[in-house]
Design an enzyme around this catalytic site. Sequence first.
Site, PDB file in Angstrom:
ATOM      1  N   LEU A  86      -2.950  -1.861  18.168  1.00 54.39           N
ATOM      2  CA  LEU A  86      -2.905  -1.211  19.471  1.00 54.39           C
ATOM      3  C   LEU A  86      -3.241  -2.176  20.594  1.00 54.39           C
ATOM      4  O   LEU A  86      -2.733  -2.051  21.707  1.00 54.39           O
ATOM      5  CB  LEU A  86      -3.896  -0.034  19.499  1.00 54.39           C
ATOM      6  CG  LEU A  86      -3.642   1.092  18.499  1.00 54.39           C
ATOM      7  CD1 LEU A  86      -4.822   2.069  18.498  1.00 54.39           C
ATOM      8  CD2 LEU A  86      -2.345   1.825  18.825  1.00 54.39           C
ATOM      9  N   GLU A 136       0.843  -1.194   0.000  1.00 55.52           N
ATOM     10  CA  GLU A 136       0.000   0.000   0.000  1.00 55.52           C
ATOM     11  C   GLU A 136       0.884   1.251   0.000  1.00 55.52           C
ATOM     12  O   GLU A 136       0.767   2.121  -0.839  1.00 55.52           O
ATOM     13  CB  GLU A 136      -0.879  -0.062   1.245  1.00 55.52           C
ATOM     14  CG  GLU A 136      -1.664   1.169   1.567  1.00 55.52           C
ATOM     15  CD  GLU A 136      -2.364   1.017   2.904  1.00 55.52           C
ATOM     16  OE1 GLU A 136      -2.400   1.991   3.660  1.00 55.52           O
ATOM     17  OE2 GLU A 136      -2.873  -0.084   3.203  1.00 55.52           O
TER      18      GLU A 136
END
Length: 443
Positions: free
Chosen positions: A318, A243
């Site tokens: 996270l 990406e």
Amino acid sequence: MTSNAKEIYKGKIKSIDGALRTIKSNDFIIAAMAGSEPIPLLEELHRIRDYGVRGCELSNCLPMKDYEFIKNPEYADTIFTAGWFYSPVMRKAHSTGNVSFAPQHLHNSFTKRLYARDDRRLVLLCTCASMDKHGYLSLSLGTTYERQAIEEGAYVIAVVNPNLPRTFGDTLVHISEIDIVVESSYELPTLPEVPINEKDRIIGNYIAEMVEDGSTIQLGIGGIPNAVAEALKIKKHLGIHTEMFTDGMVDLIQWGAVDNSHKTIYRGQTVATFALGSQRLYDFIDDNPSVVFRYGKWTNNPYIIGQNHKMVSINTSLEVDLFGQCASESIGPMQFSGTGGQTDTAVGAQNSPEGKSFIALYSTTTVKNEAGGRSTISKIVPMLKQGAAVSLSRNDVDYVVTEHGIVRLRGRSIKERVERLISIAHPDFRDELKFQAKQHGIW
């Protein structure tokens, strides 16, 4: 350069003020993402309020500067911003009430049906490298959704900056496709180098051990991805289908670990949808036909990604719960970043013959406690924080890595997942995780 193209170009040049005066009330404005942002236009965009413009919506991704129209609620009635990947600027501005998050996967980040609401006019604010002798400009640092917007009939205002690198692929735009040209030679936004710490190196080595010669890789940015890139330098015949094109990838190419010789798609070439990093990176991609930028809808399509043999996807998170759910973009209900291409690349890699997908994270982090001090908490948790967005579902997770080890969850029962994830949690939290798993009937 043909004289006709020169004349067309000259006839489209306007000042920033002249360009802004073409924006109308209720326009849907699309700002090019990250390093492709037209900074001079966005720095002055709030001024359209003085021209009586109201009711516009702006879609952006990874804004690089603290723009007035984003941070100042005074302009909420003129420009409401919906971002689909938060940067620190967006996180800070979220509480003002004129900024909100737009959930979506990167490969679906632009389709006309998403934006053609109430017959609004599409307006693209983008950047281009200088025009060539044939009348073509380059979208330069990316074409995640910018080229699609042009093809969908957007009104195009392009800042032409000679400092932008000229790149190849879906980045080419003919001057006839641009409505307004604003010339500016501002300095390009760059990212500071993120240092690699000992935890990063341990995690990077765990992942690198699992990457075979001849694999095609996808990496992001940050300490962990940088450490993975460093650990991969001893590999051979790697390819890149990613990406985001990063400095770590430039290193891998220059070290000789990446030659793209074993890729099944675009053999011999690096494929990305956008680039962001240092000036060294921009110099590397300038006029470099070995780096090809394609539409985000193509590079991030899981079906396309899965066609790469031995595709390896490496992302961070996270928080990961004992079911294997990954909260990679929010801390509870607080939006921190975005889904981006995490699901795209993770699912795509697992569709690839001998492909692998990795989610990497530190086992702990420090947070502010109720007493105002700092406390250490586990990032592997029994359940995600209330309100957390699940970026990668438990059905789509493959490998999870911390500085305490690497485990595979794909195809494993919840009982096995609990045992494996606890084994790579920080030792100080393992007994509590076992207790909570039993307490809540997770296994």
